[in-house]
Write a protein that holds these residues in place. Structure first.
Motif, short mmCIF file in Angstrom:
data_model
loop_
_atom_site.label_atom_id
_atom_site.label_comp_id
_atom_site.label_asym_id
_atom_site.label_seq_id
_atom_site.Cartn_x
_atom_site.Cartn_y
_atom_site.Cartn_z
N VAL A 141 -8.88 6.28 -4.70
CA VAL A 141 -8.90 4.82 -4.80
C VAL A 141 -7.61 4.25 -4.21
O VAL A 141 -6.52 4.59 -4.66
N LYS A 142 -7.76 3.39 -3.21
CA LYS A 142 -6.60 2.71 -2.65
C LYS A 142 -6.26 1.51 -3.53
O LYS A 142 -7.13 0.77 -3.98
N GLY A 143 -4.98 1.35 -3.83
CA GLY A 143 -4.53 0.21 -4.60
C GLY A 143 -3.38 -0.49 -3.91
O GLY A 143 -2.51 0.16 -3.32
N GLU A 144 -3.37 -1.81 -3.98
CA GLU A 144 -2.30 -2.59 -3.36
C GLU A 144 -1.61 -3.48 -4.39
O GLU A 144 -2.25 -3.95 -5.34
N TYR A 182 -8.55 -2.41 -5.94
CA TYR A 182 -9.29 -1.15 -5.93
C TYR A 182 -10.16 -1.10 -4.69
O TYR A 182 -11.00 -1.96 -4.46
N GLU A 183 -9.96 -0.08 -3.86
CA GLU A 183 -10.70 0.07 -2.62
C GLU A 183 -11.06 1.56 -2.43
O GLU A 183 -10.17 2.42 -2.47
N LEU A 188 -9.37 4.23 3.21
CA LEU A 188 -8.32 4.96 2.53
C LEU A 188 -7.15 5.25 3.47
O LEU A 188 -6.98 6.36 3.98
N ASP A 189 -6.35 4.22 3.69
CA ASP A 189 -5.11 4.40 4.43
C ASP A 189 -3.99 3.72 3.64
O ASP A 189 -4.22 3.16 2.58
N GLU A 247 -4.94 -7.91 4.41
CA GLU A 247 -5.02 -9.33 4.10
C GLU A 247 -6.05 -9.60 3.00
O GLU A 247 -5.88 -10.50 2.18
N LYS A 248 -7.11 -8.80 2.98
CA LYS A 248 -8.14 -8.94 1.96
C LYS A 248 -7.55 -8.74 0.56
O LYS A 248 -7.78 -9.54 -0.35
#
Length: 352
Positions: free
Chosen positions: A208-211, A248-249, A253-254, A259-260
């Motif tokens: 899970v990608k997290g920002e 959560y994405e 996966l980078d 921007e989203k």
């Protein structure tokens, strides 16, 4: 060089495993290449016993949270550093209906609820016209500081090698494992979400990608509180800014901020925060998680000296200490692993 364990990776999971191996007087060597974008490095480190939109007590909270504070508190003393920050979390109600639902189901004996308010408490900082709940046994772990100090200790003790372990150079036999000049009895993989580990590639992982945003507010927020509704607001103990997260994405996966995600965080932050703020930075990391949102822990189905401790997901700070203790005890003392984390639940997926 002969050791009891080769450990692959040095993140939150690895630290918890290593500290419990030390209690068993086990010898080990750690292989860890530097990844500044690892989830452990960029995470806010929040630990929270009541989560989700419906504010439910998190899975196994009564077992996880008491040991969490004991473990990290002891590690602070050992490393002579401060990284566990115990703070109450304030969860504002979204509406009068939200407030009524909570009051109807509230358990007055819940050890994790410090107080409940039915009117605004922090209106100069956030939107909380319907009040909220104040949580106990919560706060955040300064994961980056913990990892840095722990790595320093390992390097001083010549227990860490700053290089990526090359899977193809591992020779795994029934009685021992050889890697270059190292002879080991066992190997434990704590190697993160995108490792392409050939021993465990059959496990159904779901990274899970997290920002997270870094912001500066026009005036300081209460130092003893974390605000959490839609997004969390957590101070950085070493710098004059707050962390806001998280997203959560599962597809892209980078490690590049998007921007989203920025818009998602800003929209939720604007719903919560009443103060003017400035965005200083945006960071991204990838969390190691599984399809069923439970850790991936245990023994390879065929190779009895090959283990994994991974997949802690978004709740790694609270999960790592308790399950690392159970995991190490399962190796040394034959303690049974919790069925929900044991990778034997996925053995039917394995084929050699």
């Amino acid at each position: 060089m002969k050791v009891d364990f080769i450990i692959v990776g040095h993140g939150l999971a690895s630290v918890a495993v290593i500290e419990h191996l030390i209690k068993q007087d086990a010898s080990f060597i750690v292989f860890s290449d530097e990844n500044p974008n690892s989830s452990s490095k960029v995470a806010a480190g929040l630990y929270n016993p009541v989560t989700g939109r419906k504010m439910k007590q998190t899975w196994m909270a009564e077992q996880l949270f008491p040991y969490l504070e004991e473990f990290y508190g002891g590690l602070e003393k050992s490393l002579k550093a401060k990284f566990l920050h115990k703070k109450a979390i304030y969860r504002p109600f979204l509406s009068l209906e939200d407030q009524n639902d909570w009051m109807a189901k509230q358990n007055t004996n819940n050890q994790f609820i410090k107080d409940t308010f039915t009117n605004s408490q922090f209106s100069e900082f956030i939107s909380d016209e319907f009040g909220g709940i104040l949580l106990n046994h919560s706060g955040f772990l300064d994961v980056s500081t913990m990892l840095d100090r722990h790595k320093e200790k390992l390097i001083d003790n010549k227990q860490l090698t700053k290089e990526k372990l090359e899977y193809e150079k591992l020779i795994v036999n029934e009685s021992q494992i050889n890697y270059k000049e190292i002879e080991s009895k066992k190997i434990i993989f704590c190697d993160g979400p995108l490792s392409r580990n050939p021993f465990f590639e059959w496990l159904p992982t779901a990274p899970v990608k997290g920002e997270i945003l870094h912001i500066k507010t026009e005036k300081p927020l209460p130092d003893d509180l974390i605000f959490n509704r839609g997004v969390f607001l957590v101070n950085n103990p070493h710098h004059d800014y707050y962390r806001v997260g998280a997203t959560y994405e599962w597809k892209n996966l980078d490690y590049q901020p998007t921007e989203k995600a920025r818009k998602q965080l800003i929209d939720k932050l604007d719903d919560l925060l009443q103060l003017k703020y400035q965005i200083l930075d945006q960071v991204a990391g990838i969390r190691p998680a599984s399809k069923d949102r439970r850790p991936l822990i245990g023994n390879h189905p065929e190779r009895k000296n090959v283990f994994i401790f991974n997949g802690l997901g978004t709740k790694g700070v609270s999960l790592a200490p308790y399950f690392a203790r159970q995991f190490v005890n399962s190796i040394f003392n034959f303690e049974k692993l919790n069925d929900e984390v044991n990778i034997n639940r996925y053995y039917p997926l394995y084929s050699n």
